[in-house]
Design a protein around this motif. Structure first.
Motif, PDB file in Angstrom:
ATOM      1  N   ALA A 164      10.797 -44.321 -13.875  1.00 49.07           N
ATOM      2  CA  ALA A 164       9.427 -44.729 -14.184  1.00 49.07           C
ATOM      3  C   ALA A 164       9.133 -44.672 -15.680  1.00 49.07           C
ATOM      4  O   ALA A 164       8.034 -44.980 -16.093  1.00 49.07           O
ATOM      5  N   GLN A 165      10.132 -44.296 -16.484  1.00 53.31           N
ATOM      6  CA  GLN A 165       9.977 -44.168 -17.929  1.00 53.31           C
ATOM      7  C   GLN A 165       8.813 -43.236 -18.270  1.00 53.31           C
ATOM      8  O   GLN A 165       8.064 -43.476 -19.217  1.00 53.31           O
ATOM      9  N   ALA A 166       8.696 -42.199 -17.499  1.00 56.92           N
ATOM     10  CA  ALA A 166       7.632 -41.218 -17.737  1.00 56.92           C
ATOM     11  C   ALA A 166       8.075 -40.245 -18.812  1.00 56.92           C
ATOM     12  O   ALA A 166       9.235 -40.168 -19.182  1.00 56.92           O
ATOM     13  N   ARG A 167       7.114 -39.480 -19.297  1.00 63.75           N
ATOM     14  CA  ARG A 167       7.445 -38.410 -20.237  1.00 63.75           C
ATOM     15  C   ARG A 167       8.056 -37.247 -19.475  1.00 63.75           C
ATOM     16  O   ARG A 167       7.586 -36.865 -18.409  1.00 63.75           O
ATOM     17  N   VAL A 168       9.106 -36.693 -20.048  1.00 68.51           N
ATOM     18  CA  VAL A 168       9.777 -35.537 -19.467  1.00 68.51           C
ATOM     19  C   VAL A 168       9.765 -34.427 -20.503  1.00 68.51           C
ATOM     20  O   VAL A 168       9.924 -34.679 -21.702  1.00 68.51           O
ATOM     21  N   GLY A 169       9.544 -33.193 -20.073  1.00 66.77           N
ATOM     22  CA  GLY A 169       9.445 -32.118 -21.040  1.00 66.77           C
ATOM     23  C   GLY A 169       9.881 -30.775 -20.509  1.00 66.77           C
ATOM     24  O   GLY A 169      10.406 -30.656 -19.395  1.00 66.77           O
ATOM     25  N   VAL A 170       9.652 -29.765 -21.302  1.00 67.59           N
ATOM     26  CA  VAL A 170       9.984 -28.383 -20.951  1.00 67.59           C
ATOM     27  C   VAL A 170       8.695 -27.572 -20.913  1.00 67.59           C
ATOM     28  O   VAL A 170       7.722 -27.878 -21.601  1.00 67.59           O
ATOM     29  N   LYS A 171       8.718 -26.513 -20.098  1.00 63.44           N
ATOM     30  CA  LYS A 171       7.520 -25.700 -19.943  1.00 63.44           C
ATOM     31  C   LYS A 171       7.931 -24.289 -19.522  1.00 63.44           C
ATOM     32  O   LYS A 171       8.905 -24.115 -18.777  1.00 63.44           O
ATOM     33  N   GLY A 172       7.223 -23.311 -20.010  1.00 60.56           N
ATOM     34  CA  GLY A 172       7.540 -21.939 -19.630  1.00 60.56           C
ATOM     35  C   GLY A 172       6.404 -21.008 -19.992  1.00 60.56           C
ATOM     36  O   GLY A 172       5.503 -21.353 -20.763  1.00 60.56           O
ATOM     37  N   GLY A 173       6.455 -19.802 -19.433  1.00 61.18           N
ATOM     38  CA  GLY A 173       5.387 -18.863 -19.740  1.00 61.18           C
ATOM     39  C   GLY A 173       5.492 -17.574 -18.958  1.00 61.18           C
ATOM     40  O   GLY A 173       6.559 -17.195 -18.457  1.00 61.18           O
TER      41      GLY A 173
ATOM     42  N   ASN B 215       3.320 -14.531  -1.103  1.00 57.46           N
ATOM     43  CA  ASN B 215       3.347 -14.532  -2.567  1.00 57.46           C
ATOM     44  C   ASN B 215       2.038 -15.019  -3.164  1.00 57.46           C
ATOM     45  O   ASN B 215       1.414 -15.966  -2.665  1.00 57.46           O
ATOM     46  N   ARG B 216       1.638 -14.371  -4.257  1.00 53.44           N
ATOM     47  CA  ARG B 216       0.517 -14.798  -5.092  1.00 53.44           C
ATOM     48  C   ARG B 216       0.977 -14.688  -6.545  1.00 53.44           C
ATOM     49  O   ARG B 216       1.481 -13.635  -6.950  1.00 53.44           O
ATOM     50  N   VAL B 217       0.808 -15.760  -7.314  1.00 50.77           N
ATOM     51  CA  VAL B 217       1.284 -15.753  -8.703  1.00 50.77           C
ATOM     52  C   VAL B 217       0.265 -16.429  -9.613  1.00 50.77           C
ATOM     53  O   VAL B 217      -0.076 -17.601  -9.412  1.00 50.77           O
ATOM     54  N   PHE B 218      -0.205 -15.698 -10.621  1.00 52.53           N
ATOM     55  CA  PHE B 218      -1.003 -16.273 -11.703  1.00 52.53           C
ATOM     56  C   PHE B 218      -0.082 -16.450 -12.902  1.00 52.53           C
ATOM     57  O   PHE B 218       0.685 -15.547 -13.246  1.00 52.53           O
ATOM     58  N   SER B 219      -0.141 -17.606 -13.540  1.00 53.83           N
ATOM     59  CA  SER B 219       0.743 -17.858 -14.679  1.00 53.83           C
ATOM     60  C   SER B 219       0.001 -18.569 -15.801  1.00 53.83           C
ATOM     61  O   SER B 219      -0.939 -19.336 -15.565  1.00 53.83           O
ATOM     62  N   VAL B 220       0.429 -18.280 -17.014  1.00 53.10           N
ATOM     63  CA  VAL B 220      -0.047 -18.971 -18.212  1.00 53.10           C
ATOM     64  C   VAL B 220       1.182 -19.553 -18.894  1.00 53.10           C
ATOM     65  O   VAL B 220       2.140 -18.818 -19.183  1.00 53.10           O
ATOM     66  N   SER B 221       1.163 -20.868 -19.139  1.00 46.26           N
ATOM     67  CA  SER B 221       2.362 -21.534 -19.647  1.00 46.26           C
ATOM     68  C   SER B 221       2.029 -22.482 -20.787  1.00 46.26           C
ATOM     69  O   SER B 221       0.904 -22.964 -20.918  1.00 46.26           O
ATOM     70  N   VAL B 222       3.044 -22.730 -21.607  1.00 48.53           N
ATOM     71  CA  VAL B 222       2.957 -23.756 -22.642  1.00 48.53           C
ATOM     72  C   VAL B 222       4.126 -24.709 -22.458  1.00 48.53           C
ATOM     73  O   VAL B 222       5.173 -24.336 -21.911  1.00 48.53           O
TER      74      VAL B 222
END
Length: 236
Positions: free
Chosen positions: A21-30, A222-229
């Motif tokens: 689809a020629q979409a943007r692909v990236g990285v993410k973590g936090g 499971n319950r998970v709160f996350s903050v990512s960039v």
């Protein structure tokens, strides 16, 4: 076909679709702050939150440019909980201190639909929702016990099982974890050019212990709160 094969095939399919689809692909973590429910109403009661992390790749597939996107991903993420009994600073003969930590790790595939609100030429706020599917791959159970005689500690690897109900197991399977987990995500965040920052809450729908196969018992999820960039490669 096993759940592992289905999950990995689905992850590969979503990333392949993103490429086509020629979409943007990236990285993410936090950073993750996880817990596990202990009551039927979803409370974590005396369980304490556990810090961890998430890291992976995502794709942004515009369904309506700058308004609505589909964002699949593949992440390595930690979950779990910890509990404490007694006061570590006030150990007596009749009041020992004990801490138990359960720290499973999963390969997780989120499938989020994200609505965006442009607030500038290259900036937008967003909110998203979608399911996730996860497969347990690693983790540790740890303990630390302090008495007047001293402190002992140890750990063991989590035993994963493919959802077998251990009806004859005296531990009722609590030393084993169901390998397959699934649930839902809700998130909010901001996008500035190619950079992302988001806060997300993941709600597990599957019980994590393989010995608990009672449909009326809705504990231990499971319950998970996350903050990512993150960063998305490619033009907008």
């Amino acid at each position: 076909m096993t759940k592992k094969t289905i999950l990995l095939s689905f992850a590969a399919m979503t990333l392949s679709f993103a490429a086509m689809a020629q979409a943007r692909v990236g990285v993410k973590g936090g950073w993750n702050l996880s817990n596990i429910t202990t009551t039927n109403d979803g409370s974590t009661k005396d369980a304490k939150s556990l810090s961890g992390f998430n890291v992976g790749v995502i794709a942004d597939l515009p369904l309506v440019p700058r308004i609505l996107s589909f964002q699949p991903g593949v992440f390595y993420t930690t979950k779990g909980t910890k509990s404490e009994i007694g006061d570590k600073n006030n150990v007596t003969l009749t009041s020992p201190y004990a801490k138990y930590t359960q720290n499973p790790s999963y390969i997780e595939v989120p499938l989020n639909f994200v609505a965006k609100l442009p607030v500038g030429e290259h900036a937008s706020l967003f909110a998203g929702v979608g399911p996730y599917f996860a497969f347990g791959v690693a983790g540790k159970n740890k303990y630390e016990v302090t008495t007047i005689a001293g402190t002992t500690s140890g750990s063991s690897s989590i035993k994963w099982d493919d959802d077998t109900p251990f009806t004859d197991d005296p531990n009722r399977g609590r030393d084993k974890w169901k390998r397959f987990d699934w649930g839902g995500n809700i998130q909010v965040g901001a996008e500035l050019s190619n950079f992302l920052i988001s806060a997300q809450y993941g709600i597990g729908f599957a019980k994590v212990y393989s010995g608990q196969d009672n449909s009326t018992d809705n504990k231990d999820k499971n319950r998970v709160f996350s903050v990512s960039v993150g960063y998305l490669f490619g033009g907008r």
